[in-house]
Scaffold this motif. Sequence first.
Motif, PDB file in Angstrom:
ATOM      1  N   LEU A   1       0.868  -1.168   0.000  1.00 20.08           N
ATOM      2  CA  LEU A   1       0.000   0.000   0.000  1.00 20.08           C
ATOM      3  C   LEU A   1       0.908   1.221   0.000  1.00 20.08           C
ATOM      4  O   LEU A   1       1.276   1.749   1.053  1.00 20.08           O
ATOM      5  CB  LEU A   1      -0.888  -0.038   1.244  1.00 20.08           C
ATOM      6  CG  LEU A   1      -2.195   0.740   1.227  1.00 20.08           C
ATOM      7  CD1 LEU A   1      -3.065   0.293   0.055  1.00 20.08           C
ATOM      8  CD2 LEU A   1      -2.934   0.540   2.533  1.00 20.08           C
TER       9      LEU A   1
ATOM     10  N   GLY B   1      -1.881   4.420  -2.051  1.00 24.58           N
ATOM     11  CA  GLY B   1      -3.297   4.248  -1.747  1.00 24.58           C
ATOM     12  C   GLY B   1      -4.186   4.361  -2.964  1.00 24.58           C
ATOM     13  O   GLY B   1      -5.370   4.019  -2.907  1.00 24.58           O
TER      14      GLY B   1
ATOM     15  N   ALA C   1      -3.058  -5.189   3.769  1.00 26.92           N
ATOM     16  CA  ALA C   1      -1.781  -5.017   3.092  1.00 26.92           C
ATOM     17  C   ALA C   1      -0.670  -5.609   3.947  1.00 26.92           C
ATOM     18  O   ALA C   1      -0.757  -5.620   5.174  1.00 26.92           O
ATOM     19  CB  ALA C   1      -1.504  -3.541   2.822  1.00 26.92           C
TER      20      ALA C   1
ATOM     21  N   SER D   1       2.400  -1.110   4.473  1.00 25.98           N
ATOM     22  CA  SER D   1       1.735   0.142   4.105  1.00 25.98           C
ATOM     23  C   SER D   1       2.665   1.305   4.389  1.00 25.98           C
ATOM     24  O   SER D   1       3.506   1.243   5.290  1.00 25.98           O
ATOM     25  CB  SER D   1       0.453   0.325   4.924  1.00 25.98           C
ATOM     26  OG  SER D   1      -0.444  -0.745   4.735  1.00 25.98           O
TER      27      SER D   1
ATOM     28  N   ALA E   1       0.107   6.595   2.322  1.00 24.43           N
ATOM     29  CA  ALA E   1      -1.061   5.879   1.811  1.00 24.43           C
ATOM     30  C   ALA E   1      -2.174   5.836   2.850  1.00 24.43           C
ATOM     31  O   ALA E   1      -3.356   6.007   2.524  1.00 24.43           O
ATOM     32  CB  ALA E   1      -0.668   4.464   1.403  1.00 24.43           C
ATOM     33  N   ILE E   2      -1.800   5.579   4.096  1.00 31.46           N
ATOM     34  CA  ILE E   2      -2.795   5.556   5.166  1.00 31.46           C
ATOM     35  C   ILE E   2      -3.469   6.922   5.283  1.00 31.46           C
ATOM     36  O   ILE E   2      -4.697   7.026   5.392  1.00 31.46           O
ATOM     37  CB  ILE E   2      -2.146   5.157   6.503  1.00 31.46           C
ATOM     38  CG1 ILE E   2      -1.626   3.710   6.441  1.00 31.46           C
ATOM     39  CG2 ILE E   2      -3.121   5.332   7.654  1.00 31.46           C
ATOM     40  CD1 ILE E   2      -2.694   2.666   6.242  1.00 31.46           C
TER      41      ILE E   2
ATOM     42  N   CYS F   1      -8.527  -0.901   8.054  1.00 30.46           N
ATOM     43  CA  CYS F   1      -7.326  -1.199   7.284  1.00 30.46           C
ATOM     44  C   CYS F   1      -6.367  -1.997   8.153  1.00 30.46           C
ATOM     45  O   CYS F   1      -5.952  -1.531   9.226  1.00 30.46           O
ATOM     46  CB  CYS F   1      -6.665   0.092   6.811  1.00 30.46           C
ATOM     47  SG  CYS F   1      -5.170  -0.182   5.824  1.00 30.46           S
TER      48      CYS F   1
ATOM     49  N   THR G   1      -2.685  -3.936   8.408  1.00 24.17           N
ATOM     50  CA  THR G   1      -1.364  -3.999   7.792  1.00 24.17           C
ATOM     51  C   THR G   1      -0.418  -4.781   8.689  1.00 24.17           C
ATOM     52  O   THR G   1      -0.511  -4.712   9.918  1.00 24.17           O
ATOM     53  CB  THR G   1      -0.821  -2.577   7.506  1.00 24.17           C
ATOM     54  OG1 THR G   1       0.375  -2.669   6.759  1.00 24.17           O
ATOM     55  CG2 THR G   1      -0.582  -1.789   8.787  1.00 24.17           C
TER      56      THR G   1
ATOM     57  N   LEU H   1       3.982  -0.971   9.013  1.00 22.44           N
ATOM     58  CA  LEU H   1       3.697   0.395   8.585  1.00 22.44           C
ATOM     59  C   LEU H   1       5.014   1.158   8.488  1.00 22.44           C
ATOM     60  O   LEU H   1       5.714   1.351   9.490  1.00 22.44           O
ATOM     61  CB  LEU H   1       2.761   1.079   9.587  1.00 22.44           C
ATOM     62  CG  LEU H   1       2.359   2.530   9.282  1.00 22.44           C
ATOM     63  CD1 LEU H   1       1.707   2.644   7.910  1.00 22.44           C
ATOM     64  CD2 LEU H   1       1.424   3.049  10.373  1.00 22.44           C
TER      65      LEU H   1
END
Length: 219
Positions: A138, A141, A164, A167, A171-172, A185, A187, A190
């Motif tokens: 990700l 996004g 994902a 990420s 994108a978040i 969401c 992940t 991150l």
Amino acid sequence: MKVINLSEQTSILNRYVAEIRDVEIQKDRLRFRHNIERIGEIMAYEISKTFDYSPTEITTPLDVSHDLLDQDHVVLATILRAGLPLHHGFTEYLDRADNAFVSAFRKYKDRLNFEVMIEYLASPNIDGSTLIITDPMLATGSSMELAYRALLTKGTPAKVHLAAVISSQPAIDYLQGVMPEDTVCWTAALDPAIDEHSYIVPGLGDAGDLAFGEKEDEI
């Protein structure tokens, strides 16, 4: 949008993420794909905790057992081609789910500038479903948002989960502004940034190339 970063917990998941990042272990394409699949299995298990459950009678050879079974109609969607190993991991656990496939690719205007294009969609009706969209990386996004918008042509889901492996924080931040508020969401890691090519840093490189071999990009 609620964000659940599974790497904040201590589990074997952290080792699988570390291995797919490792430039030496990445040389083993089979192991790379298998680790992505295992991450998908773990994420499917974690997401399953959010499903609705109802008491169900199960007849055994000796008596009747009363078990709590999941009731959600799940649709697993993935973004081709990089999403296939992650999708396979999800289907190992959520084997009763229906499946959807979206192709999204970067159409480059020059070496650094591109737009994300949707070319193909195969999906069942998703009205009232629990929609899980999987994509290993990700980065901006954009692909995730466009895949979601494309899937909405097939109905309105009751719940939306994004999943994902890695990420980026940009994108978040982007998805926080464009996805429904009750989206969740998930992940496995991150990372803080993306580079000038919109690759996640530190990331792991191109997940599709590492899983299936390098492609010839159109510029």
